[in-house]
Design an enzyme around this catalytic site. Sequence first.
Site, PDB file in Angstrom:
ATOM      1  N   HIS A 119      17.079   5.468  53.759  1.00  0.00           N
ATOM      2  CA  HIS A 119      17.078   4.086  53.229  1.00  0.00           C
ATOM      3  C   HIS A 119      15.709   3.714  52.665  1.00  0.00           C
ATOM      4  CE1 HIS A 119      20.832   3.711  55.564  1.00  0.00           C
ATOM      5  NE2 HIS A 119      20.144   4.359  56.498  1.00  0.00           N
ATOM      6  N   GLU A 134       9.789   9.436  34.129  1.00  0.00           N
ATOM      7  CA  GLU A 134      10.749   8.374  33.784  1.00  0.00           C
ATOM      8  C   GLU A 134      11.725   8.849  32.711  1.00  0.00           C
ATOM      9  OE1 GLU A 134       8.182   4.351  34.473  1.00  0.00           O
ATOM     10  OE2 GLU A 134       7.410   5.810  33.065  1.00  0.00           O
ATOM     11  N   LYS A 138      -4.294   2.154  33.207  1.00  0.00           N
ATOM     12  CA  LYS A 138      -3.007   2.738  33.584  1.00  0.00           C
ATOM     13  C   LYS A 138      -2.929   4.258  33.465  1.00  0.00           C
ATOM     14  CE  LYS A 138       0.206   0.913  34.777  1.00  0.00           C
ATOM     15  NZ  LYS A 138       1.290   0.141  34.192  1.00  0.00           N
ATOM     16  N   SER A 165      -1.490   3.076  28.874  1.00  0.00           N
ATOM     17  CA  SER A 165      -0.880   1.880  28.301  1.00  0.00           C
ATOM     18  C   SER A 165      -1.647   1.477  27.062  1.00  0.00           C
ATOM     19  CB  SER A 165      -0.911   0.764  29.345  1.00  0.00           C
ATOM     20  OG  SER A 165      -0.924  -0.499  28.721  1.00  0.00           O
TER      21      SER A 165
END
Length: 462
Positions: free
Chosen positions: A159, A293, A286, A280
Amino acid sequence: MAKSKKSWEERLSGEPDPLMVDFVESLSIDKRLYKYDIVGSIAHAQMLAEQKLITKDEFKAIRNGLLEISERIAEGKFKFDKTYEDIHMAIEAALVARIGEAGKKLHTGRSRNDQVTTDIRLWMRDEIEILQTKIGGLQKAFVKLAGKYAEDVMPGYTHLQRAQPIAIASYLLSFVEQFERDLIRLKNCRELVNVSPLGSGAVAGLTLPIDRKSTAKQLGFSDISYNSVDAVGDRDFCAEFIFDCALIATHLSRLAEDWIIYSSSEFGFVRIDDSFCTSSSMMPQKRNPDVLELIRGKAAGVYGSLMAMLTILKAQPSGYNRDLQEDKVHIFSASDTVSASLDMAKAIVSHTKFNTKKISAGLEDGFLDATALAEYLAKKGVAFREAHGIVGSLVVCCEGQNKKLAELGLDEFKRYWPAIEKDVYQFLGAANAANKYVTEGAAGPKQAKKQIAYWEKQLAQR
Ligand code: ARG
């Protein structure tokens, strides 16, 4: 090259509508099957010669003509003309233009319906091998990484909450297991793929005495299909192949999801190498895991292909229908996506580092050793349900005092259960608990080391 008329133009009056030409063509997609189409045609022509349906000289002319066409395509010199609809017609037309009359005999005893599914099967056989090699490479990268962290422990999650301590190596090897199942699935898929439909004709077989076993043997198929109606309309193997790709994509996506989370500042478990991060355009600090992704995002397209393939099949009347032409875009796309994602995943896994300092610094948070303590009590004869309750109360007690279980004194333990002895401390603390696992396949360092040795041997043999 003078444009040859298609034979069915005798049947239809007038020119084909240009809109229709664009709509029905598949050449732009199936031209990548050219090698398989040519190999299949040479085998077919050789069989025609064996059966005396064409002469030996005609066969030679056909074979040489096809080989020349193959070279021209490979060199990028072949002019693909979509008015020929597909790769089968384009090659045949080029052959006729090149060698004349003999070329017109190539399609004796054959339909594009059995030809196209033969080509796909030949392509898929190779593609399966390529995917299997890539999976093997990724597995090796995982095993190598696991070898670096055989002794290190991290939290195991259920979980996405801290559950029990696990060896980092066991976590990594969990992916080796997933990809091993993918390999087996592809191997099983190959068996269904490796059957020759050639000689099924359009739908009913032939009145010509062709030798199906000869072409099957030449093309390395392990058997022939035994029902021509089924053979020309069967794309079950395509759905199965895409499903196998979809599951590979799923496993890659789960890995990506883990590492996107693990590489965040909140976790800080893994460091994705700079060469696989992006930044970024606005926020200068970043380091983004865009590659992971995209691996996760691209799985969606593979699922789309699977759904499309199944939907193409679900309302097929028996025999061949042109809907089946839509199979190729999906098998190609699924395979290409998974192939690229496997390459990326292997590169990333090979360059990722686990931040064991950060992981161990937080390892005693979240009572990862609680289950080991309950099992300790069970071994002392306490009913597990009762042990569960006792440890639950001990955890509440620790939370109240801002302590870990290992920091409680023996007298405190005894207040909860008198039979608790000094040996309890051997089970407390995440690393201790992980080292106490005794079951086969458990996620402790002991088992992980055994598994690393097993996989190293397995993968070296392939
Ligand atoms: N391009 C077609 C396909 O991919 C080849 C078979 C065409 N057959 C036909 N009867 N029109 O399925």
